[in-house]
Scaffold this active site. Structure first.
Site, PDB file in Angstrom:
ATOM      1  N   ALA A   1      -9.429  -8.347  -8.037  1.00  0.00           N
ATOM      2  CA  ALA A   1     -10.532  -9.088  -7.267  1.00  0.00           C
ATOM      3  C   ALA A   1     -11.308 -10.004  -8.254  1.00  0.00           C
ATOM      4  O   ALA A   1     -11.844 -10.907  -7.879  1.00  0.00           O
ATOM      5  CB  ALA A   1     -11.653  -8.056  -6.614  1.00  0.00           C
TER       6      ALA A   1
ATOM      7  N   HIS B   1      -3.529   5.735   3.972  1.00  0.00           N
ATOM      8  CA  HIS B   1      -4.329   4.757   3.571  1.00  0.00           C
ATOM      9  C   HIS B   1      -3.787   3.451   4.005  1.00  0.00           C
ATOM     10  O   HIS B   1      -4.337   2.729   4.608  1.00  0.00           O
ATOM     11  CB  HIS B   1      -4.494   4.592   2.124  1.00  0.00           C
ATOM     12  CG  HIS B   1      -5.318   3.640   1.246  1.00  0.00           C
ATOM     13  ND1 HIS B   1      -4.991   2.341   1.020  1.00  0.00           N
ATOM     14  CD2 HIS B   1      -6.575   3.833   1.135  1.00  0.00           C
ATOM     15  CE1 HIS B   1      -6.109   1.881   0.628  1.00  0.00           C
ATOM     16  NE2 HIS B   1      -7.125   2.489   0.900  1.00  0.00           N
TER      17      HIS B   1
ATOM     18  N   VAL C   1      -9.327 -15.524  -6.135  1.00  0.00           N
ATOM     19  CA  VAL C   1      -9.122 -14.220  -5.162  1.00  0.00           C
ATOM     20  C   VAL C   1     -10.189 -13.978  -4.704  1.00  0.00           C
ATOM     21  O   VAL C   1     -11.411 -13.806  -5.251  1.00  0.00           O
ATOM     22  CB  VAL C   1      -8.590 -13.080  -5.785  1.00  0.00           C
ATOM     23  CG1 VAL C   1      -8.634 -11.683  -5.138  1.00  0.00           C
ATOM     24  CG2 VAL C   1      -7.155 -13.248  -6.519  1.00  0.00           C
TER      25      VAL C   1
ATOM     26  N   ASP D   1       0.970  -1.163  -0.282  1.00  0.00           N
ATOM     27  CA  ASP D   1       0.102  -0.026   0.018  1.00  0.00           C
ATOM     28  C   ASP D   1       0.881   1.328  -0.250  1.00  0.00           C
ATOM     29  O   ASP D   1       1.774   1.372  -0.571  1.00  0.00           O
ATOM     30  CB  ASP D   1      -1.068  -0.054   1.359  1.00  0.00           C
ATOM     31  CG  ASP D   1      -2.272   0.567   0.911  1.00  0.00           C
ATOM     32  OD1 ASP D   1      -2.503   1.765   0.642  1.00  0.00           O
ATOM     33  OD2 ASP D   1      -3.433  -0.109   0.899  1.00  0.00           O
TER      34      ASP D   1
ATOM     35  N   ASN E   1     -14.908   0.598  -5.963  1.00  0.00           N
ATOM     36  CA  ASN E   1     -16.134   1.565  -5.502  1.00  0.00           C
ATOM     37  C   ASN E   1     -16.656   2.359  -6.718  1.00  0.00           C
ATOM     38  O   ASN E   1     -16.066   2.819  -7.393  1.00  0.00           O
ATOM     39  CB  ASN E   1     -15.089   2.696  -4.986  1.00  0.00           C
ATOM     40  CG  ASN E   1     -14.536   2.097  -3.434  1.00  0.00           C
ATOM     41  OD1 ASN E   1     -14.951   1.327  -3.038  1.00  0.00           O
ATOM     42  ND2 ASN E   1     -13.548   2.864  -2.871  1.00  0.00           N
TER      43      ASN E   1
ATOM     44  N   SER F   1     -12.042  -0.760   0.365  1.00  0.00           N
ATOM     45  CA  SER F   1     -10.817  -1.148   0.860  1.00  0.00           C
ATOM     46  C   SER F   1     -10.982  -1.426   2.265  1.00  0.00           C
ATOM     47  O   SER F   1     -10.300  -2.295   2.804  1.00  0.00           O
ATOM     48  CB  SER F   1      -9.976   0.205   0.917  1.00  0.00           C
ATOM     49  OG  SER F   1      -9.314   0.336  -0.426  1.00  0.00           O
TER      50      SER F   1
ATOM     51  N   ASP G   1      -1.201   2.553  18.160  1.00  0.00           N
ATOM     52  CA  ASP G   1      -2.045   1.400  18.456  1.00  0.00           C
ATOM     53  C   ASP G   1      -1.898   0.334  17.506  1.00  0.00           C
ATOM     54  O   ASP G   1      -2.210  -0.833  17.544  1.00  0.00           O
ATOM     55  CB  ASP G   1      -3.439   1.900  17.978  1.00  0.00           C
ATOM     56  CG  ASP G   1      -4.125   2.863  19.066  1.00  0.00           C
ATOM     57  OD1 ASP G   1      -3.592   2.949  19.748  1.00  0.00           O
ATOM     58  OD2 ASP G   1      -5.220   3.390  18.234  1.00  0.00           O
TER      59      ASP G   1
ATOM     60  N   ILE H   1      -8.689   1.760  25.242  1.00  0.00           N
ATOM     61  CA  ILE H   1      -8.624   3.044  24.212  1.00  0.00           C
ATOM     62  C   ILE H   1      -7.924   2.696  22.905  1.00  0.00           C
ATOM     63  O   ILE H   1      -7.161   1.570  23.019  1.00  0.00           O
ATOM     64  CB  ILE H   1      -8.076   4.378  25.026  1.00  0.00           C
ATOM     65  CG1 ILE H   1      -6.481   4.196  25.297  1.00  0.00           C
ATOM     66  CG2 ILE H   1      -8.863   4.399  26.145  1.00  0.00           C
ATOM     67  CD1 ILE H   1      -6.020   5.315  25.488  1.00  0.00           C
TER      68      ILE H   1
END
Length: 364
Positions: free
Chosen positions: A181, A79, A186, A45, A170, A233, A53, A95
């Site tokens: 995809a 992203h 896949v 990516d 999208n 995504s 985190d 948290i």
């Protein structure tokens, strides 16, 4: 009753409650069974930031293009950090952001500049790197061209028993299920909204396998902060996390059977059986980890299709309310889908159509 914790300026106090998809998918129940321990998920990516985190689960990766720091742990876009966080953020106690598989490791690969437009052959090299370096799951949130290098990389990953998940695409930018995809083997991931219905952003088509939450998904961002994201995504990252949970619970299961568990236990939506809006249904983390799923037959690659999707043994929880978009990040970001693919392919009997010609570059 409101929390008594003082609000943190980075949003870490409130973000856990904003992660509506965790409640919708009964993630807490699933994580009592598996947390993805011992599983490596590659995220090719825009790179992955060392967010508080996420940093304990972040391995040293690689850069496929100039501009990074050499190990994939730098992100100028957010992203890649968001996708990695959805998969494997560990949070900080009660948290911060929590991922689907908070004990899985993330292998970051920087192959897309901050403008979100990369080259297919760089993505191909990322996939090859992930396979060479022990990835169990590859999560690719991108759409691109089926270049010779891309086709070879996807094929090699499938043959190496790697689970690959890819976002469907999208709308309105994409009109049908995108490459990779659309590749056989896949898992193509679409999206649902906070009410569990078809997400308007998610494309439809006969290649679609499963769906997952794709709207108002809160996740780690840059500089220790958070973003809210909408797109396939995000749904793909969730399914990649689900694959990590299954691979940890069933470490001897081949990738084709991992994919079989995810699709066979999905909660059917729309018309009975597979359909073009929901695929086989909404991913069900608990059922994927606990259901008695018969193995694929020895001749599964050429077997006749079952009349309907195998019903799940549990039912997904109703959504606990959508997270509100506080405009902290771009809802319209060109996010796409993560790839979770199964080695050797899956459900080769299903009908497919030729994908529309994809754009010449990968987009995120």
């Amino acid at each position: 009753m409101p929390s008594q914790a003082a609000p943190a300026p980075d949003g870490s106090t409130r973000v856990r409650n904003d992660q509506w998809h965790l409640r919708y998918l009964r993630t807490q129940e699933a994580q009592r069974i598996s947390q993805g321990q011992g599983v490596v998920v590659a995220v090719p990516d825009t790179g992955v930031d060392t967010h508080p985190d996420l940093r304990n689960n972040l391995l040293a990766g690689a850069d496929m293009i100039p501009g990074g720091n050499g190990d994939g742990r730098q992100d100028g876009n957010s992203h890649g950090t968001c996708m990695a966080g959805i998969i494997a953020a560990h949070g900080r106690g009660s948290i911060g952001a929590l991922g689907i598989a908070p004990q899985a490791k993330i292998l970051p690969v920087y192959d897309t500049p901050s403008n979100g437009l990369g080259e297919p052959d760089d993505l191909a090299r990322s996939i090859e790197y992930a396979v060479r370096n022990g990835a169990d799951v590859i999560s690719v949130s991108a759409a691109g061209s089926p270049t010779a290098a891309m086709q070879q990389a996807i094929s090699a990953a499938l043959n190496a028993d790697v689970v690959i998940v890819a976002a469907a695409g999208n709308a309105p930018r994409d009109s049908g299920v995108s490459y990779p995809a659309s590749v056989e083997g896949v898992i193509a991931v679409g999206g649902v909204d906070t009410n569990g219905g078809h997400a308007a952003v998610s494309v439809t088509g006969p290649e679609l396998d499963v769906v997952a939450p794709a709207v108002d998904i809160y996740c780690p961002s840059l500089n220790g902060r958070y973003r809210v994201s909408t797109g396939t995504s995000d749904a793909t990252a969730i399914v990649a996390g689900a694959a990590a949970l299954v691979r940890a619970k069933y470490p001897d299961l081949p990738a084709s059977e991992v994919v079989h568990r995810l699709t066979a236990t999905a909660v059917d939506k729309g018309p009975p059986g597979r359909d073009d809006e929901y695929g086989y249904g909404v991913i069900d983390l608990v059922a994927a980890l606990t259901a008695d799923v018969p193995p694929l037959p020895p001749d599964w690659a050429t077997a006749s299709p079952p009349p309907n999707n195998t019903p799940a043994t549990t039912v997904a929880a109703e959504p606990a309310g959508g997270g509100s978009d506080d405009n902290s990040t771009a809802r319209g970001l060109a996010t796409l889908g993560v790839i979770v693919a199964a080695a050797g392919g899956y459900l080769l009997w299903r009908r497919r159509r030729d994908a529309d010609d994809p754009p010449p570059r990968i987009s995120r």
